[in-house]
Design an enzyme around this catalytic site. Sequence first.
Site, PDB file in Angstrom:
ATOM      1  N   SER A  92       4.190   4.273   1.828  1.00 29.14           N
ATOM      2  CA  SER A  92       4.247   5.367   2.800  1.00 29.14           C
ATOM      3  C   SER A  92       5.593   5.382   3.503  1.00 29.14           C
ATOM      4  CB  SER A  92       3.157   5.206   3.873  1.00 29.14           C
ATOM      5  OG  SER A  92       1.919   5.701   3.453  1.00 29.14           O
TER       6      SER A  92
ATOM      7  N   HIS B 265       6.346   6.391   6.498  1.00 30.82           N
ATOM      8  CA  HIS B 265       6.374   6.089   7.939  1.00 30.82           C
ATOM      9  C   HIS B 265       6.420   4.594   8.243  1.00 30.82           C
ATOM     10  CE1 HIS B 265       2.074   4.909   8.888  1.00 30.82           C
ATOM     11  NE2 HIS B 265       1.929   5.394   7.673  1.00 30.82           N
TER      12      HIS B 265
ATOM     13  N   THR C  43       1.613  22.727  -3.126  1.00 28.34           N
ATOM     14  CA  THR C  43       3.023  22.947  -2.811  1.00 28.34           C
ATOM     15  C   THR C  43       3.604  21.728  -2.114  1.00 28.34           C
ATOM     16  OG1 THR C  43       2.588  25.309  -2.574  1.00 28.34           O
ATOM     17  CG2 THR C  43       4.635  24.468  -1.618  1.00 28.34           C
TER      18      THR C  43
ATOM     19  N   CYS D 150      -5.559   1.410  11.172  1.00 33.31           N
ATOM     20  CA  CYS D 150      -6.601   2.220  10.542  1.00 33.31           C
ATOM     21  C   CYS D 150      -7.998   1.765  10.916  1.00 33.31           C
ATOM     22  CB  CYS D 150      -6.438   2.208   9.028  1.00 33.31           C
ATOM     23  SG  CYS D 150      -4.891   2.976   8.503  1.00 33.31           S
TER      24      CYS D 150
ATOM     25  N   ASN E   2      -0.984  -6.346   6.124  1.00 34.02           N
ATOM     26  CA  ASN E   2      -0.557  -5.578   7.292  1.00 34.02           C
ATOM     27  C   ASN E   2      -0.941  -6.223   8.614  1.00 34.02           C
ATOM     28  OD1 ASN E   2      -3.159  -4.723   6.086  1.00 34.02           O
ATOM     29  ND2 ASN E   2      -3.362  -3.538   7.967  1.00 34.02           N
TER      30      ASN E   2
ATOM     31  N   GLN F 179       3.641  -2.435   3.151  1.00 33.45           N
ATOM     32  CA  GLN F 179       4.282  -3.238   4.187  1.00 33.45           C
ATOM     33  C   GLN F 179       5.589  -3.894   3.750  1.00 33.45           C
ATOM     34  OE1 GLN F 179       3.607  -3.495   7.385  1.00 33.45           O
ATOM     35  NE2 GLN F 179       1.777  -2.197   7.333  1.00 33.45           N
TER      36      GLN F 179
END
Length: 375
Positions: free
Chosen positions: A198, A200, A236, A323, A150, A178
């Site tokens: 992920s 996003h 849920t 991060c 990344n 990535q």
Amino acid sequence: MIYLDNAATTPLLPDVITAISENLSANFGNPSSIHSLGRASSQIVRKARETVANALEVPSRNIIFTSGASEANNQALIGYALANKDKGNHIITTAIEHPSVLNTVQYLHDRYGFDVSFVKPKADGTFPASLIEENLRPDTILVSMMWANNETGQLLPVKEVGELLKQHQAVFHVDATQVMGKISVHPLDVSADFLSASAHKFHGPKGVGFLYYNEKLHFDALIHGGEQEEKRRAGTENLHSLVGLAKALELALESIESNYQAVEKLNETLLTKLEEQKISFYKNNFGPSMPHVLNLAFPNENHDLLLTKLDLAGFAISTGSACTAGTIEPSHVLEAVYGKNSEKLKENIRISFSEMNTIDEVNLFVEKLSSILKK
């Protein structure tokens, strides 16, 4: 603001926003409810799972939806290690992994006594599969490696490592965060037992991702409660985010080749323009890389100050992993190559593209960067 920090997150595509909005308006049933509203929501979850499974070319039952790649990484690493400690006590990963892998295996070491090998790249930054082979032991039960880094975009030898592990008991976890939505990602092609991503990172919503797993493996659940996700992850389902994930992945796959070529052009243009401006720089490039990430360094220029000046001028970039942003720690990725005392750890910036960026944006960026550096 011209956004050049797509390795941290990507903007939502308009069609993804529409899909999420329509779902928020039309579907509110709990997918576990047996009435018609619940069944309608369950069908949406099922379709989203099929979209991911089709993209990966795996059965849909082998997909677990998570809150993102960090949770998926934790699920694979902790879940498998704790359930299979009787097979061995040794875990291998690389020293350049994302913190969600590095900190997780460190936790397994500190809390449960696993022996962890953090394998560094070679002196030139390259990472051949032989580095993993040299660290394999009879008691190795798990190897974790990212597909692409990344911070630098470096492509790691996941296919070669997967082949290597076919002759060993260790299972293979691949962090594909990535590369998902940017190149073809098929777990079976790289012999991955676990693979995480992920939404996003490919223009989907934040807070949702997935984990592919080999159904032959035994591993513990991390979240207990209901029987969702084949009893692998209780809770849920995040319905509208799953709709956004599926839509974003569909759109990415529809244009995957043209998007890649567009990003290649952006990468090439930036480097060419910098050379034309006679800017002194070097690339933190350690072999084959994704064009989406450029890690550049400017000798004797403090990267924190440079980032701040560019931010004030309207350009969003970074110095490394989102991060670890906001800390005073240098890049652990570059430290693994250059050493902890190298001045090179203070000179780098990360520019990361998506196909939504334009050549005009690159030209404006180089113009402003050149102006700042020449001053």
